[in-house]
Design an enzyme around this catalytic site. Sequence first.
Site, PDB file in Angstrom:
ATOM      1  N   ASN A  32       0.840  -1.211   0.000  1.00  0.00           N
ATOM      2  CA  ASN A  32       0.000   0.000   0.000  1.00  0.00           C
ATOM      3  C   ASN A  32       0.872   1.257   0.000  1.00  0.00           C
ATOM      4  O   ASN A  32       0.624   2.216  -0.746  1.00  0.00           O
ATOM      5  CB  ASN A  32      -0.904   0.059   1.239  1.00  0.00           C
ATOM      6  CG  ASN A  32      -1.836  -1.126   1.353  1.00  0.00           C
ATOM      7  OD1 ASN A  32      -2.110  -1.809   0.371  1.00  0.00           O
ATOM      8  ND2 ASN A  32      -2.318  -1.390   2.563  1.00  0.00           N
ATOM      9  N   GLY A 256      -2.213   5.089   7.596  1.00  0.00           N
ATOM     10  CA  GLY A 256      -0.795   5.184   7.941  1.00  0.00           C
ATOM     11  C   GLY A 256       0.115   4.777   6.786  1.00  0.00           C
ATOM     12  O   GLY A 256       1.143   5.416   6.529  1.00  0.00           O
ATOM     13  N   ASP A 257      -0.257   3.718   6.062  1.00  0.00           N
ATOM     14  CA  ASP A 257       0.572   3.254   4.935  1.00  0.00           C
ATOM     15  C   ASP A 257       0.679   4.339   3.867  1.00  0.00           C
ATOM     16  O   ASP A 257       1.761   4.593   3.317  1.00  0.00           O
ATOM     17  CB  ASP A 257      -0.036   2.005   4.270  1.00  0.00           C
ATOM     18  CG  ASP A 257      -0.257   0.868   5.250  1.00  0.00           C
ATOM     19  OD1 ASP A 257       0.459   0.802   6.259  1.00  0.00           O
ATOM     20  OD2 ASP A 257      -1.164   0.042   4.987  1.00  0.00           O
TER      21      ASP A 257
HETATM   22  P1  ADP Z   1      -2.743   4.134  11.078  1.00  0.00           P
HETATM   23  O1  ADP Z   1      -3.571   3.899   9.862  1.00  0.00           O
HETATM   24  O2  ADP Z   1      -1.363   3.567  10.925  1.00  0.00           O
HETATM   25  O3  ADP Z   1      -3.411   3.767  12.364  1.00  0.00           O
HETATM   26  P2  ADP Z   1      -3.282   6.918  11.753  1.00  0.00           P
HETATM   27  O4  ADP Z   1      -4.673   6.533  12.143  1.00  0.00           O
HETATM   28  O5  ADP Z   1      -2.472   7.571  12.789  1.00  0.00           O
HETATM   29  O6  ADP Z   1      -2.449   5.702  11.137  1.00  0.00           O
HETATM   30  O7  ADP Z   1      -3.433   7.893  10.498  1.00  0.00           O
HETATM   31  C1  ADP Z   1      -2.385   8.214   9.626  1.00  0.00           C
HETATM   32  C2  ADP Z   1      -2.642   9.574   9.051  1.00  0.00           C
HETATM   33  O8  ADP Z   1      -3.912   9.593   8.381  1.00  0.00           O
HETATM   34  C3  ADP Z   1      -2.737  10.666  10.087  1.00  0.00           C
HETATM   35  O9  ADP Z   1      -1.447  11.188  10.423  1.00  0.00           O
HETATM   36  C4  ADP Z   1      -3.591  11.711   9.363  1.00  0.00           C
HETATM   37  O10 ADP Z   1      -2.796  12.461   8.465  1.00  0.00           O
HETATM   38  C5  ADP Z   1      -4.552  10.839   8.568  1.00  0.00           C
HETATM   39  N1  ADP Z   1      -5.786  10.613   9.340  1.00  0.00           N
HETATM   40  C6  ADP Z   1      -6.159   9.485   9.986  1.00  0.00           C
HETATM   41  N2  ADP Z   1      -7.365   9.641  10.592  1.00  0.00           N
HETATM   42  C7  ADP Z   1      -7.754  10.907  10.319  1.00  0.00           C
HETATM   43  C8  ADP Z   1      -8.912  11.692  10.633  1.00  0.00           C
HETATM   44  N3  ADP Z   1      -9.925  11.204  11.389  1.00  0.00           N
HETATM   45  N4  ADP Z   1      -8.980  12.949  10.182  1.00  0.00           N
HETATM   46  C9  ADP Z   1      -7.995  13.476   9.417  1.00  0.00           C
HETATM   47  N5  ADP Z   1      -6.876  12.794   9.062  1.00  0.00           N
HETATM   48  C10 ADP Z   1      -6.752  11.531   9.510  1.00  0.00           C
END
Ligand code: ADP
Length: 303
Positions: A32, A256-257
């Site tokens: 991804n 995150g990916d």
């Molecule tokens: P993962 O998918 O690894 O759990 P995160 O949830 O921290 O990673 O999200 C990665 C990135 O996606 C965040 O740093 C942000 O930029 C974006 N993102 C995730 N959730 C949201 C949200 N609810 N609103 C806006 N941006 C988001």
Amino acid sequence: MTSLLGIGECMIELSSAGDDLWRQRFSGDVFNALWYARAHSADDADVAFHTAVGADPMSDQMLAFIRSGGIRCAETPRIADRRPGLYTIQLNGAERSFTYWRDTSAAQMMVRHPGPLWRDVAGADVVYFSGITLAILPPDDLETLLAGLVEHKKHGGLLAFDPNIRPHLWADKDRMLDVISRAAGLSDLVLPSFDDEKTAFGDRTPQDSAKRYADLGAGHVVVKNGPADTIHLQDGQLTAFPVAPVSDIIDTTAAGDSFNGAYIACLLRGLPTEDAISAAQRCAGQVIRHKGAIISRNDLGLV
Ligand code: ADP
């Protein structure tokens, strides 16, 4: 020309599409990230994937799909008696549940065919791998991979690592924490997600996660934290980058990916940190407004 190599697994994804219908896609954390790295890279950049697949028709389709994203996947080992891993996503209201069949996936054998792997590593400016890559490898192969990556660093290559901590993939929690810490300590850039770090390491804040990885040896750490600030730590300097609100979020898979892929690609293009962070946040913000891990350049707003 720059060259990014990802090492990891791609799986067959089946998501319930109502009644007894299933929609089939391909997905996997490192793959991804490469997809979104490709979308954010210069046209002449090399974005490559090292994995292993089977000799079956689904493996053929998977390779064709990976290549359709402009990702070089040239000498992928074919493991005759293995097949790709598979997972299903079932919806129960808004809740999603995942079931995996990956215990005997071909990708687990990706380090057993050293020729193509080390040729690709030697040619890469940046090698990107994850805690999932490490979790699925047999223990000896994991050590072989880490030793090869140490050699790569000695020759001037950079390592980027997302801990992507998935406790269910590890038989032993202490070993999981040890391997993740060792891999992060070897890496130039570590890209954790705070939720995982909080659960696994008991970090109280994303700043604590960043400092913990910096103390292990990572010179550059970016901690993602959903809609909350992205924490950047480099050369001892901590900076918080706010995330712009995103409307109509429908599926946070691969947030995150996609962030990681876009961020690494933007750095390789020479963008300043703040521009790379905002491009990565924008990319993740678009991905979560669509279903599934993989969305088109069009849906990313890049064409
Ligand atoms: P993962 O998918 O690894 O759990 P995160 O949830 O921290 O990673 O999200 C990665 C990135 O996606 C965040 O740093 C942000 O930029 C974006 N993102 C995730 N959730 C949201 C949200 N609810 N609103 C806006 N941006 C988001």
